[in-house]
Design an enzyme around this catalytic site. Structure first.
Site, PDB file in Angstrom:
ATOM      1  N   TYR A   1      -2.353  -1.224  10.229  1.00 43.64           N
ATOM      2  CA  TYR A   1      -2.440  -1.733   8.845  1.00 43.64           C
ATOM      3  C   TYR A   1      -1.169  -1.363   8.074  1.00 43.64           C
ATOM      4  CZ  TYR A   1      -3.815  -1.685   3.893  1.00 43.64           C
ATOM      5  OH  TYR A   1      -3.844  -1.866   2.526  1.00 43.64           O
TER       6      TYR A   1
ATOM      7  N   SER B   1       0.850  -1.190   0.000  1.00 46.56           N
ATOM      8  CA  SER B   1       0.000   0.000   0.000  1.00 46.56           C
ATOM      9  C   SER B   1       0.882   1.236   0.000  1.00 46.56           C
ATOM     10  CB  SER B   1      -0.869   0.020   1.254  1.00 46.56           C
ATOM     11  OG  SER B   1      -1.448   1.300   1.409  1.00 46.56           O
TER      12      SER B   1
END
Ligand code: NAP
Length: 260
Positions: A165, A152
């Protein structure tokens, strides 16, 4: 779109291949000739739908189920893969050429909000599972193969709203680096593709028009990413065209962090 030959004769496994980005990756690899194992954890109907779409496009795919983030997950995934591959396409032989570690969950919580349980869960699915999938997959991956880890853009900027995360994806980024060096003698490349804000079900807040507009505006192209935007990059990295690219972190965000 017609089938091209770029991945003809290759077997691919896409974790979380049933929905969102993984679905687009599965479809794209299959459209280019790969035989694709479409992995899912819970939503069998979605996996079946993706397999049907691939068949309608003229490609070949089969679903495999394994819940990730639980003890023994990698072993369960590989036994399902071995079993279903032998049943569906015995002529392909055992093993695979392309592994896309895509399955993941989000955790939209700040450091104050994350519980120990949340933390363990997000690490178990996003970091531990790919680690052991790779550990047990190394013997199955053929020389000249490809590993693509879906990370990400959040690992390259401060993002307190999704801190745990982002930490899982930072761990995955390192897995790419170390394995790229280790697997080079086998001509296996290992790369990371990092999406930005992409239109999938992982982020229900995208239904909110204001949030949608704000996240779209983050890209220099003023729109959200489509799963196909990411899939096209993954298909390139997985192809022979990218044989000279390894250990890299490819930004697939639509230029989210280009300017101030
Ligand atoms: P998604 O639409 O929610 O799809 C997630 C996929 O992963 C599904 O196929 C799901 O299958 C599978 N999965 C999730 N948890 C699982 C578990 N515990 N066990 C087995 N399978 C599991 O997500 P997405 O947006 O496509 O995200 C794909 C990857 O891109 C993730 O790693 C995510 O972190 C990353 N990413 C996404 C964005 C974005 O904006 N969408 C941005 C940056 C990075 P089941 O439903 O059957 O469990």
């Amino acid at each position: 779109m017609s089938i091209t030959e770029r991945h003809r004769g290759r077997t691919a496994l896409v974790t979380g291949g049933s929905r969102g980005i993984g679905r687009a990756v599965s479809r794209r690899l299959a459209r280019e000739g790969a035989l694709v194992a479409v992995h899912y954890g819970h939503d069998e109907a979605a996996a079946d739908r993706t397999v049907k779409e691939i068949e309608t496009d003229g490609g070949r795919a089969f679903p495999i189920r394994a819940e990730l983030g639980v003890p023994g997950d990698a072993t369960a995934l590989w036994s399902a893969f071995d079993r279903e591959l032998a049943a569906y396409a015995p002529e392909a032989g055992p093993g695979l050429d392309i592994l896309v570690n895509n399955a993941g969950i989000t955790l939209p919580r700040t450091i104050e909000q994350v519980t120990e349980e949340d933390y363990d869960r997000v690490f178990a699915v996003n970091a531990k599972a790919p680690f052991f999938i790779l550990q047990q997959g190394l013997g199955r991956l053929r020389d000249g193969g490809r590993v693509v880890n879906i990370s990400s853009a959040a690992t390259r900027v401060a993002y307190p709203a999704i801190i745990a995360y982002s930490m899982t994806k930072a761990a995955l980024d390192h897995l790419t680096l170390s394995l790229a060096l280790q697997l080079a003698p086998r001509n296996i490349t290992v790369n990371t593709v990092a999406p930005g804000f992409t239109e999938t079900e992982i982020n229900p807040t995208l239904q909110n028009p204001q949030i949608r507009q704000a996240l779209s505006a983050a890209s220099v192209f003023n729109r959200l990413g489509a799963p196909a935007d990411i899939a096209d990059v993954v298909a390139f990295v997985a192809s022979d065209d990218a044989r000279w690219v390894t250990g890299q972190w490819l930004d697939a965000t639509g230029g989210v962090h280009l300017g101030l």
